[in-house]
Design a protein around this motif. Structure first.
Motif, short mmCIF file in Angstrom:
data_model
loop_
_atom_site.label_atom_id
_atom_site.label_comp_id
_atom_site.label_asym_id
_atom_site.label_seq_id
_atom_site.Cartn_x
_atom_site.Cartn_y
_atom_site.Cartn_z
N ARG A 278 0.86 -1.19 0.00
CA ARG A 278 0.00 0.00 0.00
C ARG A 278 0.89 1.24 0.00
O ARG A 278 1.64 1.48 0.97
N ASP B 81 -0.12 2.62 -6.33
CA ASP B 81 -0.89 1.38 -6.29
C ASP B 81 -1.60 1.10 -7.61
O ASP B 81 -1.66 -0.04 -8.07
N ARG B 82 -2.16 2.14 -8.21
CA ARG B 82 -2.94 1.94 -9.43
C ARG B 82 -2.09 1.43 -10.59
O ARG B 82 -2.61 0.88 -11.56
N ASN C 176 -0.17 -2.53 -8.80
CA ASN C 176 -0.99 -3.73 -8.64
C ASN C 176 -1.24 -4.45 -9.97
O ASN C 176 -1.00 -5.67 -10.06
#
Length: 379
Positions: free
Chosen positions: A200, A347-348, A351
């Protein structure tokens, strides 16, 4: 013919392994530790195939791995718990990875050293090593050896006493490490036995079962992150980042942490004259692959094998040792160092990237290459 004598500096994982391996090869060995007692530093530890092989080589495998956790997989997950990638372990045709208490590993290596005849001296701080095999100690004492092995850690005081250049990078990330009691409330049963890493932002949380009763946690973030407050975690802040892990993080409240800033060390050469360096003193790496201990032990056994072959000059043996072993260890270092870059990816982006890359054979190979390192040196 008199037996050759080795002086080993530092009773960490690498030094203890080197002392045992050399003694088993017929050397007389004296191991010096600057602290008044030998003790483990840290919490849990990953030992992959290469480290397990080294433990077996020095007769410490059974004791070190007694009660170890042998999980089915390493998984990377988003903070929501969604799977990003999975690497199977400990199954048929899969790499072995045992997780155990660092104190058990050190105790097993100490017993191996003692049983193989190593003379262990505590409260003995080396201050200078010289290429001719002379070691000077705090208080004025000296010792002369046919081989000096320096394994005094990433903060080595002895690297600067030999004429070898080195690069040391103190990274912006580090980890808060601690142990918590095991509980069935943290995860469903199928997940509780896995090694899980959650991402995160700039933070990571690593969950690792070590024994039936204890869980090892490593919480990775920048060194100046407000989520770390002295010797404590800011539990509510971590829970806001990882809401699915709230029960797990509740268990950390009030438990003191050990904080370590990650470092990278690369020496211009691993030896000069009769002095050899190994472990974090020579090739420290961030722990993203869990290979600091494994590469230290593997390198220690390889060193003992190289310098113990009959009819070989020590200079030739040390050259062969470094020529054969260094490329694999430096590949491991580079891979681990590059993995720090994931901390700065949003994160976008990270991931979906890990979800795709994690399925590629080349990615898995890069993560597992070090597990196939073996302490074998060519003639």
């Amino acid at each position: 013919m008199s037996r050759r004598h080795a002086t080993v500096i530092g009773a960490g994982i690498g030094g203890l392994t080197a002392a045992s391996a050399l003694s088993r090869q017929g050397w007389t060995v004296r191991l010096h530790e600057r602290q008044p007692e030998i003790r483990a530093v840290g919490a849990g530890i990953y030992i992959w195939d290469n480290g397990l092989f080294a433990l077996d080589s020095v007769g410490a495998f059974a004791e070190a791995t007694r009660g170890a956790h042998i999980g089915p997989a390493v998984e990377a997950r988003a903070h929501t718990g969604d799977l990003l990638y999975r690497i199977g372990i400990n199954g048929a045709d899969q790499p072995r990875c045992y997780t155990l208490l660092r104190e058990r590993l050190v105790a097993a290596l100490m017993r191996s050293a003692d049983e193989s005849g190593v003379d262990i001296v505590t409260g003995s701080a080396a201050t200078v090593v010289r290429p001719d095999g002379t070691v000077e100690f705090d208080g004025g004492g000296t010792e002369r050896a046919d081989l000096v092995v320096v394994a005094d850690g990433v903060h080595s005081r002895l690297r600067d006493t030999v004429d070898l250049a080195y690069r040391r990078i103190r990274m912006t990330q580090g980890a808060a490490r601690l142990m918590i009691p095991a509980s069935p409330h943290y995860f469903p049963a199928d997940d509780a036995v896995k090694h899980l890493e959650f991402f995160r932002g700039h933070r990571r949380l690593l969950y690792t079962p070590c024994t039936p009763d204890l869980i090892y946690l490593a919480l990775v973030c920048d060194a100046d992150d407000p989520a770390i407050r002295g010797s404590q975690l800011d539990v509510p802040l971590w829970q806001r980042n990882f809401p699915a892990l709230a029960p797990l993080l509740d268990a950390t409240a009030g438990i003191p942490i050990r904080w370590d800033t990650f470092e990278y060390v690369q020496m211009s050469a691993w030896s000069r004259g009769l002095v050899a360096f190994l472990g974090d003193a020579a090739h420290a790496q961030p722990p993203y692959l869990g290979q600091g201990g494994g590469t230290a032990m593997t390198n220690a056994v390889a060193l003992a094998e190289a310098v113990s072959r009959p009819g070989r000059e020590l200079s030739d043996a040390l050259a062969a040792w470094e020529r054969d072993v260094r490329p694999g260890i430096e590949r491991t270092q580079r891979t681990s160092y590059r993995m720090r870059l994931l901390n700065s990816v949003p994160d976008r982006v990270r991931n979906p990237l890990l979800s795709v890359v994690g399925r590629l054979p080349a990615f898995t190979e890069s993560q597992l290459a070090a597990t196939r390192l073996r302490p074998t040196v060519t003639t």
